[in-house]
Design an enzyme around this catalytic site. Structure first.
Site, PDB file in Angstrom:
ATOM      1  CB  CYS A  35      -0.934  -0.257   1.377  1.00  0.00           C
ATOM      2  SG  CYS A  35      -1.985   1.508   1.824  1.00  0.00           S
ATOM      3  CB  CYS A  38       0.030   1.708   4.062  1.00  0.00           C
ATOM      4  SG  CYS A  38      -0.935   1.135   4.326  1.00  0.00           S
TER       5      CYS A  38
END
Length: 285
Positions: A35, A38
């Site tokens: 991600c 993230c």
């Protein structure tokens, strides 16, 4: 790894997240290596945790390694950041947000210097040690002048003890925007209602007039207001209710408005409020 941020999983979630949340807010960051948002968010939150130095804790959960935990907390997309306070999820932010959003969230729930004072005050109040509680609040206001909740708490306790002048000074010195919202707005209404009532009035004359003429609404209203000023709120509620029953139109619905004023003074959970609110509703409906 910082002392203020750490990796957690299902096995140690209770110990490091839920248990700690009773002391400080805990941000739980669900992330994954694939991600990209993230990877940007995680170091920013770590930096924030170091800056706040324990005012909140950051718990990082790799959602790929902890699918059971992510599923149990209904994490649907990454990144997801939850704020846990007192063992409960109180806020959830889905997707990467600006740093200011996480600051605002933490500031809303982090412990304040006034919290310990207010906790002690409530403990003293429950023990019927009102004078000590008020003295502690005065000391707190002097030492922490920027903590407005201490000033509001002091005004509230003073109102309960009949210190209307000092309570009014405290409440009216608060910023205008604070006066417009609860609980300050309600306290100001209580104060206005209470200060409008005459203090130390002998009620015998009003009672005599009502014995001769029960429909003397002016006498009944003055009796109710005098009872408020004398601290007999149940007696005042009884007279306001009777005025409401006899003539809803008198004094622009003075009976109902008087009852609402008594409820404001006593608070929603007081036995007199609960009893007379039911009686008022039965008359209305």
């Amino acid at each position: 790894m910082s002392q203020f941020s750490f990796d957690v999983g299902l096995a140690d979630f209770q110990r490091y997240v839920l248990d700690n949340s009773f002391q400080v807010p805990v941000l739980v960051d669900f992330w994954a290596e694939w991600c990209q948002p993230c990877q940007t968010l995680k170091p920013m939150l770590e930096k924030l945790a170091d800056e706040y130095r324990g005012a909140f804790l950051l718990a990082k959960v790799n959602a790929d390694r902890e699918p059971e935990l992510a599923g149990h907390l209904q994490v649907r997309s990454l990144p997801t950041v939850m704020l846990i306070r007192d063992g409960q999820i109180v806020e959830t932010l889905v997707g990467a947000q600006p740093e200011s959003a996480y600051r605002k969230l933490v500031d809303l729930y982090k412990a304040r210097p006034s919290d310990a004072v207010l906790e002690q005050v409530e403990a003293l109040w429950q023990q019927d040690r009102q004078a000590e509680a008020i003295a502690l609040l005065r000391e707190g206001v002097a030492q922490l002048p920027d903590e407005l909740d201490l000033q509001v708490a002091l005004a509230s306790k003073l109102l309960e003890q009949g210190g209307f002048d000092e309570a009014g000074q405290l409440l009216r010195a608060l910023p205008a925007n604070v006066q417009l919202v609860e609980p300050v707005a309600g306290l100001l209404k209580r104060l206005e209602f209470q200060q409008a009532a005459p203090v130390g009035v002998d009620t015998a004359e009003f009672e005599r007039r009502l014995e001769v003429r029960p429909d003397d609404h002016a006498a009944r209203r003055e009796l109710a207001q005098a009872l408020v000023g004398n601290g007999d709120y149940e007696g005042a509620a009884s007279q306001f209710l009777e005025l409401m029953r006899r003539d809803r139109g008198y004094g622009d619905d003075a009976g109902r408005k008087g009852l609402l004023g008594v409820f404001e003074v006593l608070g929603g959970e007081h036995p007199v409020t609960l009893a007379y609110r039911r009686r008022m509703m039965s008359l209305l409906y």
